[in-house]
Design a protein around this motif. Structure first.
Motif, PDB file in Angstrom:
ATOM      1  N   GLU A  32       0.829  -1.202   0.000  1.00  0.00           N
ATOM      2  CA  GLU A  32       0.000   0.000   0.000  1.00  0.00           C
ATOM      3  C   GLU A  32       0.868   1.259   0.000  1.00  0.00           C
ATOM      4  N   LYS A  33       1.936   1.252   0.783  1.00  0.00           N
ATOM      5  CA  LYS A  33       2.837   2.401   0.840  1.00  0.00           C
ATOM      6  C   LYS A  33       3.580   2.583  -0.484  1.00  0.00           C
ATOM      7  N   LEU A  34       3.982   1.478  -1.095  1.00  0.00           N
ATOM      8  CA  LEU A  34       4.671   1.561  -2.387  1.00  0.00           C
ATOM      9  C   LEU A  34       3.742   2.127  -3.458  1.00  0.00           C
ATOM     10  N   ASN A  35       2.484   1.705  -3.444  1.00  0.00           N
ATOM     11  CA  ASN A  35       1.513   2.229  -4.414  1.00  0.00           C
ATOM     12  C   ASN A  35       1.314   3.732  -4.232  1.00  0.00           C
ATOM     13  N   LYS A  36       1.218   4.156  -2.980  1.00  0.00           N
ATOM     14  CA  LYS A  36       1.038   5.568  -2.679  1.00  0.00           C
ATOM     15  C   LYS A  36       2.261   6.369  -3.116  1.00  0.00           C
ATOM     16  N   PHE A  37       3.441   5.808  -2.851  1.00  0.00           N
ATOM     17  CA  PHE A  37       4.688   6.464  -3.238  1.00  0.00           C
ATOM     18  C   PHE A  37       4.771   6.590  -4.753  1.00  0.00           C
ATOM     19  N   GLN A  38       4.453   5.510  -5.476  1.00  0.00           N
ATOM     20  CA  GLN A  38       4.526   5.524  -6.940  1.00  0.00           C
ATOM     21  C   GLN A  38       3.581   6.567  -7.529  1.00  0.00           C
ATOM     22  N   GLU A  39       2.374   6.623  -7.023  1.00  0.00           N
ATOM     23  CA  GLU A  39       1.387   7.585  -7.522  1.00  0.00           C
ATOM     24  C   GLU A  39       1.878   9.016  -7.341  1.00  0.00           C
ATOM     25  N   GLU A  40       2.429   9.309  -6.160  1.00  0.00           N
ATOM     26  CA  GLU A  40       2.895  10.660  -5.882  1.00  0.00           C
ATOM     27  C   GLU A  40       4.161  10.979  -6.682  1.00  0.00           C
ATOM     28  N   PHE A  41       5.049   9.976  -6.811  1.00  0.00           N
ATOM     29  CA  PHE A  41       6.290  10.157  -7.562  1.00  0.00           C
ATOM     30  C   PHE A  41       5.968  10.507  -9.016  1.00  0.00           C
ATOM     31  N   GLU A  42       5.061   9.748  -9.630  1.00  0.00           N
ATOM     32  CA  GLU A  42       4.695   9.995 -11.019  1.00  0.00           C
ATOM     33  C   GLU A  42       4.069  11.384 -11.177  1.00  0.00           C
ATOM     34  N   SER A  43       3.287  11.790 -10.209  1.00  0.00           N
ATOM     35  CA  SER A  43       2.666  13.114 -10.262  1.00  0.00           C
ATOM     36  C   SER A  43       3.722  14.206 -10.246  1.00  0.00           C
ATOM     37  N   ILE A  98       9.192  -8.468  -1.763  1.00  0.00           N
ATOM     38  CA  ILE A  98       8.665  -8.548  -0.399  1.00  0.00           C
ATOM     39  C   ILE A  98       8.299  -9.991  -0.052  1.00  0.00           C
ATOM     40  N   GLN A  99       7.797 -10.710  -1.045  1.00  0.00           N
ATOM     41  CA  GLN A  99       7.359 -12.089  -0.828  1.00  0.00           C
ATOM     42  C   GLN A  99       8.540 -13.055  -0.671  1.00  0.00           C
ATOM     43  N   LEU A 100       9.715 -12.647  -1.191  1.00  0.00           N
ATOM     44  CA  LEU A 100      10.841 -13.588  -1.289  1.00  0.00           C
ATOM     45  C   LEU A 100      11.993 -13.274  -0.353  1.00  0.00           C
ATOM     46  N   LEU A 101      12.236 -11.990  -0.103  1.00  0.00           N
ATOM     47  CA  LEU A 101      13.422 -11.599   0.656  1.00  0.00           C
ATOM     48  C   LEU A 101      13.126 -11.449   2.144  1.00  0.00           C
ATOM     49  N   THR A 102      14.172 -11.595   2.927  1.00  0.00           N
ATOM     50  CA  THR A 102      14.057 -11.303   4.351  1.00  0.00           C
ATOM     51  C   THR A 102      13.930  -9.791   4.541  1.00  0.00           C
ATOM     52  N   LYS A 103      13.535  -9.379   5.733  1.00  0.00           N
ATOM     53  CA  LYS A 103      13.396  -7.949   6.005  1.00  0.00           C
ATOM     54  C   LYS A 103      14.707  -7.209   5.737  1.00  0.00           C
ATOM     55  N   GLN A 104      15.804  -7.781   6.190  1.00  0.00           N
ATOM     56  CA  GLN A 104      17.100  -7.128   6.031  1.00  0.00           C
ATOM     57  C   GLN A 104      17.441  -6.911   4.566  1.00  0.00           C
ATOM     58  N   ASN A 105      17.268  -7.952   3.759  1.00  0.00           N
ATOM     59  CA  ASN A 105      17.647  -7.846   2.351  1.00  0.00           C
ATOM     60  C   ASN A 105      16.681  -6.966   1.563  1.00  0.00           C
ATOM     61  N   TRP A 106      15.398  -6.991   1.937  1.00  0.00           N
ATOM     62  CA  TRP A 106      14.446  -6.143   1.220  1.00  0.00           C
ATOM     63  C   TRP A 106      14.717  -4.669   1.500  1.00  0.00           C
ATOM     64  N   VAL A 107      15.004  -4.351   2.744  1.00  0.00           N
ATOM     65  CA  VAL A 107      15.314  -2.964   3.090  1.00  0.00           C
ATOM     66  C   VAL A 107      16.562  -2.502   2.335  1.00  0.00           C
ATOM     67  N   GLU A 159       8.394   6.656   5.097  1.00  0.00           N
ATOM     68  CA  GLU A 159       7.310   5.760   5.488  1.00  0.00           C
ATOM     69  C   GLU A 159       7.455   4.371   4.888  1.00  0.00           C
ATOM     70  N   MET A 160       8.166   4.263   3.761  1.00  0.00           N
ATOM     71  CA  MET A 160       8.342   2.950   3.134  1.00  0.00           C
ATOM     72  C   MET A 160       9.267   2.034   3.929  1.00  0.00           C
ATOM     73  N   LEU A 161      10.027   2.619   4.847  1.00  0.00           N
ATOM     74  CA  LEU A 161      10.828   1.777   5.743  1.00  0.00           C
ATOM     75  C   LEU A 161       9.881   1.076   6.704  1.00  0.00           C
ATOM     76  N   PRO A 162       9.940  -0.252   6.765  1.00  0.00           N
ATOM     77  CA  PRO A 162       8.997  -0.999   7.631  1.00  0.00           C
ATOM     78  C   PRO A 162       9.086  -0.573   9.089  1.00  0.00           C
ATOM     79  N   GLU A 163       7.987  -0.714   9.781  1.00  0.00           N
ATOM     80  CA  GLU A 163       7.971  -0.412  11.211  1.00  0.00           C
ATOM     81  C   GLU A 163       8.990  -1.293  11.925  1.00  0.00           C
ATOM     82  N   GLY A 164       9.670  -0.699  12.883  1.00  0.00           N
ATOM     83  CA  GLY A 164      10.685  -1.442  13.614  1.00  0.00           C
ATOM     84  C   GLY A 164      12.042  -1.426  12.945  1.00  0.00           C
TER      85      GLY A 164
END
Length: 244
Positions: free
Chosen positions: A142-153, A183-192, A219-224
């Motif tokens: 959801e955050k990535l979608n929001k970011f993409q929409e705003e970035f394109e704008s 997100i589905q494949l990587l660990t939190k560390q590697n995805w970040v 905001e795209m950085l995961p909580e924690g």
């Protein structure tokens, strides 16, 4: 032993192109121990650029630079084969000359990113190798979608060239879709790590747009995760207001 005047004239003529002329080169000849003749053509301003051939039934040529490698060997027949190979060699020199500043910029950027990646790895090593939960995945998408929409704008406001705009929006869309898949494949560390590296590249390509997306980027950085990453690292992708 020297090459004939007629052939020397043809070689000199072949060394003239859109950007180069025969005055840019030195042509030298040498009698080989086993007979025959070798000719070396050297680019005066970069002696590493060299064209060498040896006479015989089959004519062996070495040219630097080659089309895909620094050194390139090939076999041709006859005078026309030599002249054609010289023509291609000039194109290689022109291509190398034009590519040099671009390649330097790419390599400097790579060194810069590599240093940043090393700092990132040290910063996020405590995040752990856990996978994202379903809830976390949904939130990040959801955050990535929001970011993409705003970035394109933002890009639509800033980039006037329509083709350039389409290309950049397409590139960012593909990169964000790939982040979603990761997100589905990587660990939190590697995805970040993947997110931060892509963000660094986005910032390099579109610094003005990224400056306006500070909050969304953070905001795209995961909580924690945010508390594990020093401000100096986060500021590489989303500078604080004091920095812009």
């Amino acid at each position: 032993m020297v090459i004939s005047r007629a052939f020397n004239k043809e070689i000199q003529s072949s060394l003239n192109s859109k950007y180069l002329s025969s005055e840019d080169f030195e042509v030298s000849t040498k009698k080989e121990q086993k007979g025959g003749l070798s000719v070396t053509i050297t680019y005066l301003y970069n002696p590493q650029y060299e064209f060498y051939f040896k006479s015989g039934d089959q004519i062996n040529i070495i040219r630097r630079p080659g089309e895909m490698a620094e050194n390139e060997s090939l076999v041709v027949t006859g005078k026309d084969g030599i002249l054609s190979a010289i023509y291609k060699w000039l194109l290689n020199i022109e291509a190398e000359t034009k590519a040099a500043p671009i390649l330097r910029e790419i390599m400097e950027h790579k060194v810069e990113v590599d240093l940043q990646i090393s700092e990132l790895e040290n910063s996020i090593k405590d995040i752990g190798q856990d996978d994202f939960t379903r809830e976390e995945i949904s939130s990040l998408i959801e955050k990535l979608n929001k970011f993409q929409e705003e970035f394109e704008s933002r890009l639509e406001e800033e980039i006037q060239d329509k083709q350039k705009l389409r290309n950049e929006i397409n590139n960012i869309g593909n990169e964000i879709e790939f982040l979603k898949s990761q997100i589905q494949l990587l660990t939190k560390q590697n995805w970040v790590k993947s997110l931060l590296v892509k963000s660094i590249n986005w910032r390099k390509r579109n610094p003005q747009a990224m400056n306006t997306l500070v909050n969304l980027t953070r905001e795209m950085l995961p909580e924690g995760v945010r508390e594990h990453i020093p401000d100096a690292v986060v500021d590489l992708i989303a500078p604080t207001s004091e920095n812009h």
